[in-house]
Design a protein around this motif. Structure first.
Motif, PDB file in Angstrom:
ATOM      1  N   LEU A  27       4.540  -1.805   3.958  1.00  0.00           N
ATOM      2  CA  LEU A  27       5.167  -1.112   5.088  1.00  0.00           C
ATOM      3  C   LEU A  27       4.768  -1.758   6.414  1.00  0.00           C
ATOM      4  CD1 LEU A  27       4.803   2.608   3.922  1.00  0.00           C
ATOM      5  CD2 LEU A  27       6.931   1.314   4.156  1.00  0.00           C
ATOM      6  N   ARG A  63       7.552  -3.442   8.998  1.00  0.00           N
ATOM      7  CA  ARG A  63       7.749  -2.873  10.334  1.00  0.00           C
ATOM      8  C   ARG A  63       7.085  -3.700  11.435  1.00  0.00           C
ATOM      9  NH1 ARG A  63       7.291   3.669   9.037  1.00  0.00           N
ATOM     10  NH2 ARG A  63       8.522   3.580   7.099  1.00  0.00           N
ATOM     11  N   PHE A 108       1.822   5.799   8.915  1.00  0.00           N
ATOM     12  CA  PHE A 108       2.808   6.272   7.949  1.00  0.00           C
ATOM     13  C   PHE A 108       2.494   7.677   7.443  1.00  0.00           C
ATOM     14  CE2 PHE A 108       1.787   1.714   7.157  1.00  0.00           C
ATOM     15  CZ  PHE A 108       2.868   1.194   7.871  1.00  0.00           C
ATOM     16  N   THR A 109       3.555   8.391   7.112  1.00  0.00           N
ATOM     17  CA  THR A 109       3.384   9.686   6.467  1.00  0.00           C
ATOM     18  C   THR A 109       3.098   9.471   4.983  1.00  0.00           C
ATOM     19  OG1 THR A 109       5.718   9.921   5.881  1.00  0.00           O
ATOM     20  CG2 THR A 109       5.042  10.698   8.069  1.00  0.00           C
ATOM     21  N   THR A 110       2.569  10.493   4.362  1.00  0.00           N
ATOM     22  CA  THR A 110       2.316  10.430   2.918  1.00  0.00           C
ATOM     23  C   THR A 110       3.612  10.189   2.163  1.00  0.00           C
ATOM     24  OG1 THR A 110       0.439  11.942   3.141  1.00  0.00           O
ATOM     25  CG2 THR A 110       1.383  11.694   0.947  1.00  0.00           C
ATOM     26  N   GLU A 111       4.688  10.801   2.628  1.00  0.00           N
ATOM     27  CA  GLU A 111       5.977  10.650   1.958  1.00  0.00           C
ATOM     28  C   GLU A 111       6.494   9.216   2.057  1.00  0.00           C
ATOM     29  OE1 GLU A 111       9.227  11.514  -0.293  1.00  0.00           O
ATOM     30  OE2 GLU A 111       7.415  12.704   0.037  1.00  0.00           O
ATOM     31  N   GLU A 112       6.304   8.578   3.202  1.00  0.00           N
ATOM     32  CA  GLU A 112       6.742   7.188   3.355  1.00  0.00           C
ATOM     33  C   GLU A 112       6.007   6.276   2.377  1.00  0.00           C
ATOM     34  OE1 GLU A 112       8.045   6.514   7.979  1.00  0.00           O
ATOM     35  OE2 GLU A 112       5.929   6.977   7.588  1.00  0.00           O
ATOM     36  N   ILE A 113       4.717   6.514   2.208  1.00  0.00           N
ATOM     37  CA  ILE A 113       3.951   5.693   1.266  1.00  0.00           C
ATOM     38  C   ILE A 113       4.389   5.977  -0.168  1.00  0.00           C
ATOM     39  CG2 ILE A 113       1.629   5.273   0.343  1.00  0.00           C
ATOM     40  CD1 ILE A 113       0.561   5.664   3.175  1.00  0.00           C
ATOM     41  N   SER A 114       4.679   7.239  -0.481  1.00  0.00           N
ATOM     42  CA  SER A 114       5.149   7.584  -1.823  1.00  0.00           C
ATOM     43  C   SER A 114       6.473   6.891  -2.142  1.00  0.00           C
ATOM     44  CB  SER A 114       5.318   9.102  -1.961  1.00  0.00           C
ATOM     45  OG  SER A 114       4.082   9.767  -1.871  1.00  0.00           O
ATOM     46  N   ILE A 115       7.364   6.832  -1.173  1.00  0.00           N
ATOM     47  CA  ILE A 115       8.653   6.158  -1.386  1.00  0.00           C
ATOM     48  C   ILE A 115       8.442   4.677  -1.672  1.00  0.00           C
ATOM     49  CG2 ILE A 115      10.793   5.453  -0.235  1.00  0.00           C
ATOM     50  CD1 ILE A 115      10.697   8.175   1.248  1.00  0.00           C
ATOM     51  N   LYS A 116       7.535   4.063  -0.917  1.00  0.00           N
ATOM     52  CA  LYS A 116       7.266   2.639  -1.134  1.00  0.00           C
ATOM     53  C   LYS A 116       6.599   2.425  -2.495  1.00  0.00           C
ATOM     54  CE  LYS A 116       8.074  -0.366   0.874  1.00  0.00           C
ATOM     55  NZ  LYS A 116       9.164  -1.358   0.679  1.00  0.00           N
TER      56      LYS A 116
END
Length: 615
Positions: free
Chosen positions: A502, A506, A541-549
């Protein structure tokens, strides 16, 4: 845990409080203590499969005869190997014209491990190699009984170099690789000093109060002294577990409550927890005390004990794992848009089974609520067929994956090895409707993600689901551990690799170099222990962003349908496991300063391309 990690260790301690003749009369065998030691170790075999060892001390032995014995094994089944050898010695005695197995005194004289003090250990190789020399217990021998010691434990230390410097010892290659060796040197140093002042009557409280504050780590250790004294000690934060049971026959300690309950057939409330900073100390007469050695600090008992490490046969751990799965049900329902008709639930691997029950229970509670609401909404407008169809709706559960025998890496070509890894698990065909059903599988934790990508996701893809959702009963593992789990390389963690990706995507790679420079500055000023700089890597990053990656990283390139990853939240983890709040591998909030030091060094190793441990 689908990703194999090496973790923890298991400790078993027994002090017999009666003569061997008593156990022959009351329990039918002079081998009572050794039999119970075997049970304690077998009931904790989940805690260590790289090796095992036992030590015994005999009381009131005539001068010149051995009183301290030890046996270790790194055989494929080390516990069985050790006790088979002990059993062979006993069987050999039965060959004599006069069978001495019913004569306690003769048996004690002829069987090396038939002692009143017994110590057992199960090892996972978190530090050092898997050679038998690294198996606990370690021993120090001396001509004076009170200076002999056998030591074993469940722990890692992060300050072994400092300990050797303190004692002005230049460690050899073996000592550098074993934190138990460093701990042994320190305890033995103070034991000898105490024995010099009080020959054969060394006060273990004094010894431990001088030695224990020097250790930075999480630990439960057990020690036998040659003069018949012994102890079990737990660290000030209670990071590693310890339980004990005492009656007029025995004093027992172990890493897991359930192992004691099973081995001695006692109730839950009869087995007590050895609290943080406390030691169970037993003298040569069998008298005991529970003594505060160091002031207890904030309780940070390892949460992985509840998620995965300890056996689920403990009733409290069982309930907590149910709760871990239950807490995830609401999030899963949201992500499948409450479409239970087209959802199938399963688990991988078997250690996630209890959390799976909790997840399904959450689904059943929701489904039952919907059933009641629908039936009430009908009023009198229903038929028997309509009512039957509604009340017989169930959560769809299947045994999706079957783990085959462990595949050997006799193939060296990477492409061929990957082909073999894909078949570690096999699937149950015909359970999923092609491109219609969403497949939800729960794992107890996701560390590296390698097995998910190379084996599990590819295997599940053979069933052609509409979507795969991988659910982790643990939060994202982001930081190294240095208190008994072999997770010390940042680059191994799928969450860390996701954050790196990420940052690159970015244009935030400067955060990496800034963190590197900050850590180098701390290193120059000897302040590595004061701050966890690695937290900065995750901050954007949010936890959700890391989970998606992470979901992208674990999905093979040729898989076209979506894969999703859902993690436990820190809040729900603590709600499920309220007594084990140690969460540093998830949050970076280390219980001792050494944790920050290890984490920062692990990041420097990653940036320098060094595939070595952080401590």
């Amino acid at each position: 845990m689908s990703d194999e990690i090496k973790h923890e260790c298991g400790l078993a301690y027994i002090r017999l409080r009666k003569p061997f003749s008593y156990y022959l009369q009351e329990h039918g065998s002079v081998m009572y203590g050794l039999n119970k030691l075997y049970l304690l170790m077998e009931k904790q075999h989940n805690r260590g499969q790289d090796g095992a060892g036992i030590a015994s001390v005999k009381l009131n032995v005539e001068p010149g005869y051995p009183f301290l014995s030890r046996m270790r094994s790194n055989a494929p089944q080390p516990i069985a190997d050790i006790f088979a050898k002990v059993g062979a010695e006993v069987q050999e005695l039965k060959k004599y014209q006069h069978d001495i197995t019913s004569h306690p005194g003769l048996m004690k004289g002829h069987v090396p491990y038939l002692g009143e003090l017994l110590l057992g250990h199960l090892r996972y190789g978190t530090q050092g190699k898997n050679n038998v020399e690294f198996c606990h217990p370690f021993i120090k021998r001396d001509t004076q009984p009170g200076r002999n010691i056998a030591l074993a434990g469940n722990f890692n230390l992060v300050n072994t170099e400092e300990l050797y410097d303190l004692l002005n010892i230049n460690p050899g290659e073996f000592q550098k690789q074993s934190d138990l060796a460093a701990m042994m040197e320190v305890i033995h140093h103070f034991l000898v000093k105490e024995d010099a002042e009080n020959p054969n009557c060394a006060n273990l409280v004094n010894v431990l109060q001088k030695a224990i504050p020097l250790f930075d780590g999480g630990y439960t250790i057990g020690g036998l002294i040659g003069n018949g004294h012994s102890f079990v000690m737990r660290d000030a934060h209670g990071i590693r577990p310890a339980y004990y049971y005492i009656n007029d026959e025995v004093i027992v300690a172990a890493s897991e409550r359930a192992s004691i309950r099973t081995a001695f057939n006692v109730g839950e409330n009869e087995v007590l927890e050895l609290m943080p900073g406390m030691a169970l100390i037993v003298d040569d007469k069998g008298n005991y005390m529970i003594q505060q050695i160091v002031e207890p600090k904030e309780r940070r008992a390892c949460s992985f004990e509840r998620i995965y490490f300890s056996r689920g046969s403990d009733e409290k751990i069982y309930r907590e794992r149910i709760a871990l799965g239950y807490h995830l049900s609401k999030r899963v329902l949201e992500d499948i848009n409450y479409d239970l008709k087209n959802a199938i639930f399963s688990y991988i691997p078997n250690t996630a089974e209890v959390a799976f029950y909790g997840l399904v229970k959450g689904m059943e509670d929701y489904l039952n609520k919907i059933k009641v609401e629908r039936i009430l909404s009908w009023g009198n407008d229903f038929t028997e067929e309509k009512l039957t169809e509604m009340i017989t709706r169930k959560i769809r559960q299947e045994k999706i994956a079957i783990k085959d025998v462990k595949l050997r890496t006799f193939i060296t070509n990477d492409d061929s090895r990957n082909e073999m890894v894909q078949h570690v698990y096999d699937v149950t065909y015909g359970t999923v409707r092609n491109h219609q059903d969403t497949l939800i599988v729960i794992d107890d934790s996701i560390v590296r993600g390698t097995t998910l990508k190379e084996s599990i996701v590819r295997m599940l893809a053979r069933l052609k689901p509409k979507k795969i959702i991988v659910v982790s009963s643990a939060p994202q593992i982001r930081y190294p551990d240095c208190y008994g789990i072999d997770m010390s390389k940042l680059g191994d963690f799928i969450a860390f690799r996701a954050a790196i990706e990420l940052l690159k995507e970015r244009g935030l790679e400067h955060i990496l170099t800034e963190a590197q420079e900050r850590i180098k500055e701390l290193q120059r000023t000897n302040q590595l222990h004061t701050e966890n700089v690695v937290r900065q890597i995750y901050k954007p990053f949010t936890t959700e962003e890391i989970s998606i990656k992470i979901a992208q990283l674990i999905t093979p390139e040729d898989i076209t349908f979506p894969t999703q990853v859902i993690y436990q939240t820190i809040e729900d983890l603590h709600d499920s496991c309220p007594t084990n709040t140690g969460d540093w591998y998830f949050t970076g909030n280390y219980p001792t300063p050494g944790g920050n030091k290890v984490c920062n060094k692990a990041f420097l190793n990653y940036m320098d391309g060094k595939n070595v441990r952080g401590y």
